[in-house]
Design an enzyme around this catalytic site. Structure first.
Site, short mmCIF file in Angstrom:
data_model
loop_
_atom_site.label_atom_id
_atom_site.label_comp_id
_atom_site.label_asym_id
_atom_site.label_seq_id
_atom_site.Cartn_x
_atom_site.Cartn_y
_atom_site.Cartn_z
N CYS A 166 0.84 -1.22 0.00
CA CYS A 166 0.00 0.00 0.00
C CYS A 166 0.86 1.25 0.00
O CYS A 166 0.48 2.27 -0.58
CB CYS A 166 -0.89 0.06 1.25
N CYS A 184 -5.86 0.54 4.38
CA CYS A 184 -5.03 -0.50 3.75
C CYS A 184 -5.32 -1.86 4.37
O CYS A 184 -5.50 -2.85 3.64
CB CYS A 184 -3.55 -0.14 3.90
N CYS A 195 -9.02 25.38 21.96
CA CYS A 195 -7.63 24.94 21.85
C CYS A 195 -6.72 26.19 21.88
O CYS A 195 -5.66 26.17 22.49
CB CYS A 195 -7.39 24.21 20.52
N CYS A 223 -5.53 27.88 25.22
CA CYS A 223 -4.35 27.30 25.85
C CYS A 223 -3.10 27.39 24.98
O CYS A 223 -2.04 27.70 25.47
CB CYS A 223 -4.62 25.85 26.24
N HIS A 224 -3.23 27.11 23.68
CA HIS A 224 -2.01 26.94 22.87
C HIS A 224 -1.64 28.13 22.00
O HIS A 224 -0.61 28.11 21.33
CB HIS A 224 -2.13 25.68 22.01
N CYS A 275 -6.72 16.27 25.23
CA CYS A 275 -7.00 17.70 25.39
C CYS A 275 -8.49 18.00 25.28
O CYS A 275 -9.01 18.87 25.98
CB CYS A 275 -6.22 18.52 24.37
C1 HEC Z 1 -6.85 23.78 29.40
C2 HEC Z 1 -5.79 23.99 28.46
C3 HEC Z 1 -5.78 23.14 27.19
C4 HEC Z 1 -6.72 23.12 26.18
C5 HEC Z 1 -8.04 23.85 26.13
C6 HEC Z 1 -6.16 22.29 25.14
N1 HEC Z 1 -4.95 21.80 25.52
FE1 HEC Z 1 -3.63 20.78 24.35
N2 HEC Z 1 -2.36 20.61 25.93
C7 HEC Z 1 -2.56 21.16 27.19
C8 HEC Z 1 -1.44 20.79 28.04
C9 HEC Z 1 -1.26 21.20 29.51
C10 HEC Z 1 -0.57 20.02 27.26
C11 HEC Z 1 0.80 19.44 27.69
C12 HEC Z 1 1.86 20.51 27.59
C13 HEC Z 1 2.11 20.92 26.17
O1 HEC Z 1 2.94 20.31 25.48
O2 HEC Z 1 1.42 21.84 25.68
C14 HEC Z 1 -1.17 19.94 25.93
C15 HEC Z 1 -0.58 19.29 24.85
C16 HEC Z 1 -1.08 19.32 23.56
C17 HEC Z 1 -0.40 18.78 22.41
C18 HEC Z 1 0.96 18.07 22.43
C19 HEC Z 1 2.07 19.05 22.26
C20 HEC Z 1 3.42 18.40 22.16
O3 HEC Z 1 4.42 19.14 22.06
O4 HEC Z 1 3.52 17.18 22.12
C21 HEC Z 1 -1.21 19.01 21.32
C22 HEC Z 1 -0.91 18.63 19.88
C23 HEC Z 1 -2.39 19.69 21.80
N3 HEC Z 1 -2.26 19.87 23.16
C24 HEC Z 1 -3.44 20.10 21.00
C25 HEC Z 1 -4.64 20.62 21.51
C26 HEC Z 1 -5.83 20.82 20.70
C27 HEC Z 1 -5.95 20.54 19.22
C28 HEC Z 1 -6.78 21.33 21.54
C29 HEC Z 1 -8.22 21.62 21.23
C30 HEC Z 1 -9.00 20.47 20.80
C31 HEC Z 1 -6.16 21.48 22.85
N4 HEC Z 1 -4.87 21.01 22.78
C32 HEC Z 1 -6.78 22.03 23.94
C33 HEC Z 1 -3.60 21.96 27.56
C34 HEC Z 1 -4.69 22.27 26.79
#
Ligand code: HEC
Length: 304
Positions: free
Chosen positions: A123, A153, A218, A221-222, A265
């Site tokens: 594949c 696949c 998302c 936080c990010h 998350c």
């Molecule tokens: C309340 C806060 C919060 C929200 C809302 C949130 N996250 Fe996170 N997320 C975190 C925390 C804490 C971590 C671990 C630390 C980091 O690497 O950011 C994380 C980790 C991640 C990671 C891994 C990052 C890495 O370096 O490996 C991803 C990808 C991610 N989040 C995507 C999302 C997405 C897409 C959404 C929405 C659907 C979301 N997050 C919503 C708090 C949040």
């Protein structure tokens, strides 16, 4: 004559529409460039930017704990990018890469024969393309992720599909992504049609929609929250957030897919996550991957 004139006007009109519509990625590209600008500005001098971006911190803390002058590519290692301390933690984790074993298991899976004599290799003859997923399949008119294409696949060959969060799915992805990394590939997500543009827009909307009783998105936080502490962790930036999956998390003790992480998350937002092979999940991944366009494929990797 009149007939001919009408015809050529129609052709002209059609060509103009086609020409003006070829830039299907214009909006996404604007988003991506603005996001790079945002993160570079936010992290050029956290202490100086305290009032704008880091109101919860003291200036002293910002001076001590954050580096200055971060650039686009620095964000490829997530929350380890922000300071020397965090980076040395990361380097310590990488000294004995705990995901090597998963890559080796993935390599075995690649050529293992199915009951019908085919294999994953039949594949996927080329494994240097992990950075082009998700993509839009013009035949099925569906978005395809690494996870969904692997299970497609298996199903097409009469094999049992794999769980989408860990085990062989994550191990084979570790091998695939590593092959792309070793080939020096970058993320290269395409938006070439109206359908793809709409899929991107839905993924983006998912990312910015506030959910749960805390009304968090998302982005809360990010994007806005990147660099802040939540419990024991520091929030990673949207840029480069999916370039390093699958990931061996010390908390999980084994390797897991990006869907496993995203689902966590979403659950933390107090919601039921979309199914891993659903269009909603793949469109979210499409948005995330597009935002990482131009950044190196860097998986598998390790996280706390
Ligand atoms: C309340 C806060 C919060 C929200 C809302 C949130 N996250 Fe996170 N997320 C975190 C925390 C804490 C971590 C671990 C630390 C980091 O690497 O950011 C994380 C980790 C991640 C990671 C891994 C990052 C890495 O370096 O490996 C991803 C990808 C991610 N989040 C995507 C999302 C997405 C897409 C959404 C929405 C659907 C979301 N997050 C919503 C708090 C949040």
């Amino acid at each position: 004559m009149l007939n001919k004139l009408v015809k050529s006007t129609i052709i002209l009109a059609l060509t103009t529409t086609v020409l003006s519509a070829t830039n299907f990625n214009a909006g996404a590209e604007k988003d991506r460039l603005e996001m790079i600008k945002f993160f570079e500005a936010k992290f050029d001098d956290p202490a100086k930017n305290k009032d704008r971006f880091f109101t919860y911190f003291t200036e002293e803390e910002l001076e001590q704990k954050y580096d200055k002058n971060l650039k686009h590519m620095d964000f490829n290692i997530g929350s380890y990018a922000y300071s020397k301390d965090a980076r040395s933690q990361y380097e310590a984790l990488k000294e004995m890469p705990p995901y090597e074993d998963a890559i080796e298991k993935g390599e075995v899976l690649y050529t293992k024969k199915f009951a019908n004599g085919n294999s994953l290799q039949s594949c996927f003859p080329d494994l240097t393309n992990a950075g082009t997923y998700p993509y839009y399949d013009t035949k099925t008119k569906k978005m395809v992720s690494l996870t969904s294409t692997i299970n497609d696949c298996l199903r097409a060959n009469g094999e049992k599909e794999w769980g989408t969060k860990k085990g062989p799915m994550a191990e084979f992805q570790a091998y695939w992504v590593n092959e792309s990394k070793e080939a020096g590939k970058n993320f290269d997500i395409k938006i070439n049609s109206k359908a793809e543009k709409e899929a991107y827009e839905r993924g983006k909307e998912y990312y910015y929609t506030q959910r749960g009783y805390l009304k968090l998105s998302c982005a809360t936080c990010h994007v806005q929250g990147s660099g802040q502490r939540v419990r024991n962790e520091v929030l990673s930036p949207l840029l480069g957030q999916v370039t390093h999956f699958p990931v061996l998390r010390l908390k999980w003790t084994d390797i897991g897919t990006v869907e496993r992480r995203l689902s966590g998350c979403v659950v933390d937002q107090g919601q039921v996550p979309p199914k891993d092979e659903s269009q909603t999940m793949i469109e979210l991944l499409y948005f995330l991957a597009y935002m990482s366009n131009g950044m190196p494929v860097d998986g598998p990797d390790v996280r706390k």
